[in-house]
Design an enzyme around this catalytic site. Sequence first.
Site, PDB file in Angstrom:
ATOM      1  N   CYS A  99       0.771  -0.956  -0.125  1.00  0.00           N
ATOM      2  CA  CYS A  99      -0.317  -0.210   0.457  1.00  0.00           C
ATOM      3  C   CYS A  99       1.036   1.185   0.032  1.00  0.00           C
ATOM      4  CB  CYS A  99      -0.615   0.051   1.190  1.00  0.00           C
ATOM      5  SG  CYS A  99      -1.629   1.129   1.522  1.00  0.00           S
ATOM      6  N   LYS A 133       2.303  -9.015   0.288  1.00  0.00           N
ATOM      7  CA  LYS A 133       1.619  -9.116  -0.928  1.00  0.00           C
ATOM      8  C   LYS A 133       2.302  -7.963  -0.687  1.00  0.00           C
ATOM      9  CE  LYS A 133      -2.497  -7.357  -2.974  1.00  0.00           C
ATOM     10  NZ  LYS A 133      -1.472  -5.862  -3.406  1.00  0.00           N
TER      11      LYS A 133
END
Length: 344
Positions: free
Chosen positions: A103, A142
Amino acid sequence: MSAPARPAKHMPPHTLSVAPMMDWTDRHCRVFHRTLTRRTLLYTEMVTTGAILHGDRDRHLAFDAGEHPVALQLGGSDARALADCTRIAEGYGYDEVNLNCGCPSDRVSSGSFGACLMGTPDVVARAVDAMRAATTLPVTVKHRIGIDDLDSYEHLTGFIRTVEAAGCDTFIVHARKAWLSGLSPKENREIPPLRHEVVRQLKADFPHLTVVLNGGVLTLDAAQDALAWADGVMIGRAAYQDPFILARADGDIFGEDTPPVTRREAMEAYLPYVAAQLQAGQPLNRMMKHTLGLFAGQPGARHWKRTISEQGHKPGAGLDVVHAALAGVPDHVLDERPGQTVPA
Protein backbone atom coordinates in the site's frame (compact mmCIF):
# COMPACT_ATOMS: atom_id res chain seq x y z
CA MET A 1 -6.70 -17.74 -26.51
CA SER A 2 -7.51 -18.68 -22.92
CA ALA A 3 -5.89 -21.63 -21.22
CA PRO A 4 -8.28 -24.48 -20.43
CA ALA A 5 -9.53 -24.75 -16.87
CA ARG A 6 -7.68 -27.35 -14.82
CA PRO A 7 -9.55 -29.99 -12.81
CA ALA A 8 -10.88 -28.57 -9.55
CA LYS A 9 -9.07 -31.07 -7.36
CA HIS A 10 -5.74 -29.73 -8.60
CA MET A 11 -6.51 -26.07 -8.01
CA PRO A 12 -4.59 -24.52 -5.08
CA PRO A 13 -6.25 -21.83 -2.95
CA HIS A 14 -4.53 -18.86 -4.59
CA THR A 15 -5.54 -19.77 -8.14
CA LEU A 16 -8.02 -16.88 -8.15
CA SER A 17 -8.57 -14.27 -5.48
CA VAL A 18 -10.16 -10.86 -5.00
CA ALA A 19 -7.71 -8.24 -3.79
CA PRO A 20 -7.92 -6.54 -0.40
CA MET A 21 -9.26 -3.05 -1.12
CA MET A 22 -9.70 -0.35 1.51
CA ASP A 23 -13.32 0.79 1.98
CA TRP A 24 -14.48 -1.87 -0.47
CA THR A 25 -13.83 -5.48 0.58
CA ASP A 26 -15.55 -5.36 3.94
CA ARG A 27 -17.59 -8.27 5.31
CA HIS A 28 -20.74 -7.22 3.40
CA CYS A 29 -18.83 -7.15 0.13
CA ARG A 30 -17.34 -10.57 0.80
CA VAL A 31 -20.73 -12.12 1.58
CA PHE A 32 -22.05 -10.68 -1.67
CA HIS A 33 -19.09 -11.96 -3.68
CA ARG A 34 -19.58 -15.37 -2.14
CA THR A 35 -23.06 -15.55 -3.71
CA LEU A 36 -21.29 -15.46 -7.08
CA THR A 37 -18.33 -17.77 -6.46
CA ARG A 38 -17.71 -20.48 -3.88
CA ARG A 39 -14.05 -21.12 -4.65
CA THR A 40 -12.42 -17.72 -5.15
CA LEU A 41 -10.24 -16.69 -2.21
CA LEU A 42 -11.49 -13.46 -0.61
CA TYR A 43 -9.44 -10.96 1.37
CA THR A 44 -10.38 -8.45 4.04
CA GLU A 45 -9.49 -4.82 3.79
CA MET A 46 -6.11 -4.13 5.33
CA VAL A 47 -6.50 -4.01 9.12
CA THR A 48 -3.72 -2.42 11.17
CA THR A 49 -2.24 -4.10 14.19
CA GLY A 50 -3.20 -1.10 16.30
CA ALA A 51 -6.85 -1.41 15.33
CA ILE A 52 -6.89 -5.04 16.41
CA LEU A 53 -4.89 -4.68 19.60
CA HIS A 54 -6.46 -1.44 20.82
CA GLY A 55 -9.76 -1.12 18.96
CA ASP A 56 -13.07 -2.93 18.56
CA ARG A 57 -11.73 -6.36 17.69
CA ASP A 58 -15.03 -7.88 16.59
CA ARG A 59 -15.80 -4.95 14.32
CA HIS A 60 -12.50 -5.44 12.53
CA LEU A 61 -12.23 -9.23 12.52
CA ALA A 62 -15.64 -10.91 12.82
CA PHE A 63 -16.94 -12.41 9.61
CA ASP A 64 -19.72 -14.63 8.35
CA ALA A 65 -18.93 -18.35 8.20
CA GLY A 66 -20.13 -18.41 4.61
CA GLU A 67 -17.18 -16.24 3.54
CA HIS A 68 -14.64 -19.09 3.61
CA PRO A 69 -12.08 -19.26 2.17
CA VAL A 70 -11.17 -15.83 3.54
CA ALA A 71 -7.81 -14.27 4.40
CA LEU A 72 -6.97 -11.41 6.73
CA GLN A 73 -4.58 -8.75 5.48
CA LEU A 74 -2.57 -7.09 8.24
CA GLY A 75 -0.85 -3.72 8.16
CA GLY A 76 2.08 -3.21 10.49
CA SER A 77 5.83 -3.57 10.92
CA ASP A 78 6.35 -4.50 14.56
CA ALA A 79 7.04 -8.22 14.64
CA ARG A 80 5.60 -8.75 18.10
CA ALA A 81 2.36 -6.91 17.32
CA LEU A 82 1.99 -8.75 14.03
CA ALA A 83 2.52 -12.07 15.79
CA ASP A 84 -0.12 -11.21 18.39
CA CYS A 85 -2.58 -10.24 15.67
CA THR A 86 -1.84 -13.39 13.69
CA ARG A 87 -2.59 -15.50 16.76
CA ILE A 88 -5.85 -13.61 17.24
CA ALA A 89 -6.75 -14.07 13.57
CA GLU A 90 -6.38 -17.83 13.88
CA GLY A 91 -8.79 -17.73 16.79
CA TYR A 92 -11.34 -15.99 14.60
CA GLY A 93 -11.08 -18.74 12.01
CA TYR A 94 -9.30 -17.08 9.08
CA ASP A 95 -7.74 -19.30 6.42
CA GLU A 96 -4.62 -17.20 5.85
CA VAL A 97 -2.85 -14.11 7.18
CA ASN A 98 -1.27 -11.74 4.66
CA LEU A 99 1.23 -8.98 5.37
CA ASN A 100 0.74 -5.76 3.39
CA CYS A 101 3.96 -4.57 1.80
CA GLY A 102 2.29 -2.84 -1.11
CA CYS A 103 0.00 0.00 0.00
CA PRO A 104 1.52 3.36 -1.07
CA SER A 105 -0.61 5.82 0.91
CA ASP A 106 1.10 8.54 2.97
CA ARG A 107 -0.83 7.50 6.07
CA VAL A 108 0.40 3.93 5.75
CA SER A 109 3.99 4.91 5.03
CA SER A 110 4.09 7.29 7.99
CA GLY A 111 3.19 4.31 10.17
CA SER A 112 6.16 2.37 8.76
CA PHE A 113 4.13 -0.25 6.99
CA GLY A 114 2.77 -0.90 3.53
CA ALA A 115 4.94 -0.44 0.44
CA CYS A 116 7.74 1.31 2.33
CA LEU A 117 8.58 -2.06 3.89
CA MET A 118 10.08 -3.11 0.58
CA GLY A 119 12.98 -0.86 1.54
CA THR A 120 13.61 -2.88 4.71
CA PRO A 121 13.42 -6.57 3.80
CA ASP A 122 15.00 -7.57 7.10
CA VAL A 123 12.09 -5.99 8.95
CA VAL A 124 9.65 -7.96 6.80
CA ALA A 125 11.60 -11.17 7.39
CA ARG A 126 11.51 -10.69 11.16
CA ALA A 127 7.78 -10.02 10.98
CA VAL A 128 7.11 -13.10 8.88
CA ASP A 129 9.23 -15.26 11.18
CA ALA A 130 7.28 -14.04 14.23
CA MET A 131 3.92 -14.44 12.49
CA ARG A 132 4.70 -17.99 11.41
CA ALA A 133 5.77 -18.88 14.94
CA ALA A 134 2.41 -17.65 16.22
CA THR A 135 0.13 -19.70 13.97
CA THR A 136 -0.41 -22.82 11.93
CA LEU A 137 -2.06 -20.71 9.20
CA PRO A 138 -0.28 -19.82 5.96
CA VAL A 139 1.50 -16.47 6.20
CA THR A 140 1.83 -14.68 2.85
CA VAL A 141 3.21 -11.34 1.66
CA LYS A 142 1.67 -8.93 -0.86
CA HIS A 143 4.10 -6.41 -2.33
CA ARG A 144 5.06 -4.26 -5.31
CA ILE A 145 7.84 -4.87 -7.83
CA GLY A 146 9.69 -1.90 -6.37
CA ILE A 147 9.43 1.49 -4.68
CA ASP A 148 10.84 4.86 -5.69
CA ASP A 149 14.44 4.32 -6.84
CA LEU A 150 14.59 0.83 -5.32
CA ASP A 151 13.13 -0.61 -8.47
CA SER A 152 15.80 -2.88 -9.89
CA TYR A 153 15.13 -6.56 -10.44
CA GLU A 154 18.11 -7.28 -8.17
CA HIS A 155 16.47 -5.41 -5.30
CA LEU A 156 13.19 -7.26 -5.90
CA THR A 157 14.83 -10.68 -5.89
CA GLY A 158 16.85 -9.72 -2.83
CA PHE A 159 13.62 -8.82 -1.03
CA ILE A 160 12.07 -12.16 -1.96
CA ARG A 161 15.13 -14.19 -0.95
CA THR A 162 15.30 -12.45 2.41
CA VAL A 163 11.61 -12.98 3.16
CA GLU A 164 11.67 -16.53 1.82
CA ALA A 165 14.47 -17.34 4.27
CA ALA A 166 12.05 -16.45 7.07
CA GLY A 167 9.65 -19.12 5.83
CA CYS A 168 7.33 -17.31 3.41
CA ASP A 169 6.59 -19.35 0.31
CA THR A 170 3.73 -17.32 -1.22
CA PHE A 171 4.25 -13.88 -2.75
CA ILE A 172 1.38 -11.87 -4.23
CA VAL A 173 3.04 -9.40 -6.56
CA HIS A 174 1.40 -6.17 -7.71
CA ALA A 175 3.13 -5.68 -11.05
CA ARG A 176 3.72 -1.93 -10.62
CA LYS A 177 6.33 -0.08 -8.65
CA ALA A 178 5.07 2.43 -6.08
CA TRP A 179 6.10 6.06 -5.85
CA LEU A 180 5.90 6.91 -2.17
CA SER A 181 6.26 10.65 -2.74
CA GLY A 182 4.57 12.66 -5.43
CA LEU A 183 1.77 10.26 -6.35
CA SER A 184 -1.52 9.59 -4.60
CA PRO A 185 -2.69 6.03 -3.91
CA LYS A 186 -5.08 6.36 -6.87
CA GLU A 187 -2.25 7.52 -9.13
CA ASN A 188 -0.12 4.63 -7.90
CA ARG A 189 -2.76 2.28 -9.29
CA GLU A 190 -2.62 3.88 -12.72
CA ILE A 191 0.55 5.86 -13.53
CA PRO A 192 3.50 3.53 -12.90
CA PRO A 193 3.44 1.12 -15.84
CA LEU A 194 2.30 -2.45 -15.39
CA ARG A 195 5.16 -4.91 -15.84
CA HIS A 196 3.69 -8.39 -15.89
CA GLU A 197 6.92 -9.61 -17.46
CA VAL A 198 8.75 -8.92 -14.19
CA VAL A 199 6.36 -11.16 -12.26
CA ARG A 200 6.68 -13.82 -14.94
CA GLN A 201 10.46 -13.69 -14.59
CA LEU A 202 10.12 -14.06 -10.82
CA LYS A 203 8.16 -17.27 -11.31
CA ALA A 204 10.82 -18.55 -13.69
CA ASP A 205 13.61 -17.69 -11.24
CA PHE A 206 11.77 -18.97 -8.16
CA PRO A 207 9.82 -21.98 -9.47
CA HIS A 208 9.53 -23.50 -5.99
CA LEU A 209 7.61 -20.47 -4.67
CA THR A 210 3.93 -19.66 -5.14
CA VAL A 211 3.85 -16.48 -7.23
CA VAL A 212 0.49 -14.73 -7.66
CA LEU A 213 0.01 -11.96 -10.24
CA ASN A 214 -1.89 -8.82 -9.22
CA GLY A 215 -2.53 -5.67 -11.21
CA GLY A 216 -4.28 -4.98 -14.49
CA VAL A 217 -6.12 -8.30 -14.80
CA LEU A 218 -9.58 -7.19 -15.86
CA THR A 219 -11.30 -10.37 -17.09
CA LEU A 220 -11.42 -14.06 -16.32
CA ASP A 221 -10.08 -14.74 -19.82
CA ALA A 222 -7.01 -12.66 -18.97
CA ALA A 223 -6.72 -14.52 -15.66
CA GLN A 224 -6.78 -17.85 -17.46
CA ASP A 225 -4.06 -16.68 -19.82
CA ALA A 226 -1.86 -15.63 -16.88
CA LEU A 227 -2.43 -18.96 -15.17
CA ALA A 228 -0.44 -20.56 -17.98
CA TRP A 229 2.64 -19.36 -16.07
CA ALA A 230 1.54 -17.89 -12.72
CA ASP A 231 0.41 -19.93 -9.72
CA GLY A 232 -2.50 -17.60 -9.16
CA VAL A 233 -4.16 -14.37 -10.20
CA MET A 234 -5.58 -11.68 -7.94
CA ILE A 235 -8.28 -9.46 -9.44
CA GLY A 236 -8.93 -6.06 -7.91
CA ARG A 237 -11.18 -3.25 -9.06
CA ALA A 238 -12.60 -5.24 -11.99
CA ALA A 239 -14.19 -7.71 -9.57
CA TYR A 240 -15.72 -4.87 -7.59
CA GLN A 241 -16.92 -2.69 -10.44
CA ASP A 242 -18.32 -5.62 -12.46
CA PRO A 243 -18.78 -8.37 -9.87
CA PHE A 244 -20.77 -10.61 -12.20
CA ILE A 245 -17.48 -11.67 -13.80
CA LEU A 246 -17.01 -13.81 -10.67
CA ALA A 247 -20.03 -15.93 -11.60
CA ARG A 248 -17.89 -17.77 -14.15
CA ALA A 249 -14.97 -18.34 -11.80
CA ASP A 250 -15.92 -21.69 -10.28
CA GLY A 251 -16.45 -23.28 -13.68
CA ASP A 252 -13.89 -21.53 -15.89
CA ILE A 253 -11.06 -21.27 -13.37
CA PHE A 254 -11.67 -24.01 -10.82
CA GLY A 255 -13.22 -26.62 -13.11
CA GLU A 256 -16.47 -27.02 -11.19
CA ASP A 257 -19.37 -28.55 -13.13
CA THR A 258 -22.15 -26.68 -11.33
CA PRO A 259 -23.85 -24.00 -13.48
CA PRO A 260 -22.95 -20.37 -12.75
CA VAL A 261 -25.54 -18.31 -10.92
CA THR A 262 -27.74 -15.67 -12.49
CA ARG A 263 -27.93 -12.12 -11.17
CA ARG A 264 -31.38 -12.87 -9.80
CA GLU A 265 -30.09 -15.93 -7.95
CA ALA A 266 -27.19 -13.95 -6.52
CA MET A 267 -29.53 -11.29 -5.14
CA GLU A 268 -31.93 -13.92 -3.76
CA ALA A 269 -28.98 -15.49 -1.94
CA TYR A 270 -27.77 -12.14 -0.62
CA LEU A 271 -31.05 -10.64 0.60
CA PRO A 272 -31.49 -12.89 3.68
CA TYR A 273 -28.11 -11.63 4.88
CA VAL A 274 -29.14 -8.05 4.14
CA ALA A 275 -32.38 -8.55 6.07
CA ALA A 276 -30.48 -9.90 9.07
CA GLN A 277 -28.08 -6.96 8.99
CA LEU A 278 -30.97 -4.52 8.79
CA GLN A 279 -32.46 -6.20 11.84
CA ALA A 280 -29.14 -5.73 13.61
CA GLY A 281 -29.23 -2.00 12.87
CA GLN A 282 -27.00 -1.73 9.81
CA PRO A 283 -28.15 0.83 7.21
CA LEU A 284 -29.19 -0.58 3.86
CA ASN A 285 -26.63 1.33 1.80
CA ARG A 286 -23.77 -0.24 3.75
CA MET A 287 -24.66 -3.66 2.32
CA MET A 288 -26.01 -2.61 -1.06
CA LYS A 289 -23.22 -0.27 -2.18
CA HIS A 290 -21.20 -3.37 -3.06
CA THR A 291 -23.87 -4.49 -5.53
CA LEU A 292 -23.99 -1.30 -7.61
CA GLY A 293 -21.92 -2.86 -10.39
CA LEU A 294 -23.94 -6.07 -10.63
CA PHE A 295 -25.67 -4.91 -13.80
CA ALA A 296 -22.70 -3.06 -15.31
CA GLY A 297 -23.24 -2.49 -19.02
CA GLN A 298 -26.72 -4.04 -18.97
CA PRO A 299 -30.20 -2.60 -19.58
CA GLY A 300 -31.57 -1.42 -16.25
CA ALA A 301 -28.15 -0.69 -14.75
CA ARG A 302 -28.84 3.04 -14.44
CA HIS A 303 -32.18 2.46 -12.70
CA TRP A 304 -30.57 -0.03 -10.32
CA LYS A 305 -27.72 2.27 -9.33
CA ARG A 306 -29.89 5.37 -9.06
CA THR A 307 -32.52 3.68 -6.90
CA ILE A 308 -30.00 2.11 -4.53
CA SER A 309 -27.86 5.26 -4.35
CA GLU A 310 -30.72 7.72 -3.85
CA GLN A 311 -32.94 5.64 -1.58
CA GLY A 312 -30.60 3.25 0.21
CA HIS A 313 -29.04 5.81 2.52
CA LYS A 314 -32.32 7.14 3.91
CA PRO A 315 -33.27 6.30 7.50
CA GLY A 316 -35.49 3.23 7.59
CA ALA A 317 -34.61 2.12 4.06
CA GLY A 318 -35.32 -1.58 3.72
CA LEU A 319 -35.72 -4.41 1.24
CA ASP A 320 -38.52 -2.53 -0.51
CA VAL A 321 -35.82 -0.29 -1.97
CA VAL A 322 -34.01 -3.33 -3.36
CA HIS A 323 -37.20 -4.74 -4.86
CA ALA A 324 -37.97 -1.38 -6.46
CA ALA A 325 -34.47 -1.33 -7.94
CA LEU A 326 -34.83 -4.88 -9.26
CA ALA A 327 -38.17 -4.01 -10.84
CA GLY A 328 -36.41 -1.75 -13.32
CA VAL A 329 -34.10 -4.50 -14.58
CA PRO A 330 -35.39 -6.64 -17.48
CA ASP A 331 -36.00 -10.31 -16.74
CA HIS A 332 -33.59 -11.42 -19.43
CA VAL A 333 -30.79 -9.56 -17.63
CA LEU A 334 -31.77 -10.95 -14.25
CA ASP A 335 -31.93 -14.50 -15.58
CA GLU A 336 -28.88 -14.51 -17.83
CA ARG A 337 -26.50 -17.29 -16.96
CA PRO A 338 -22.90 -16.73 -18.06
CA GLY A 339 -22.36 -18.56 -21.30
CA GLN A 340 -26.07 -18.67 -22.01
CA THR A 341 -28.25 -16.01 -23.64
CA VAL A 342 -31.77 -15.51 -22.29
CA PRO A 343 -34.17 -14.13 -24.93
CA ALA A 344 -35.30 -10.55 -24.27
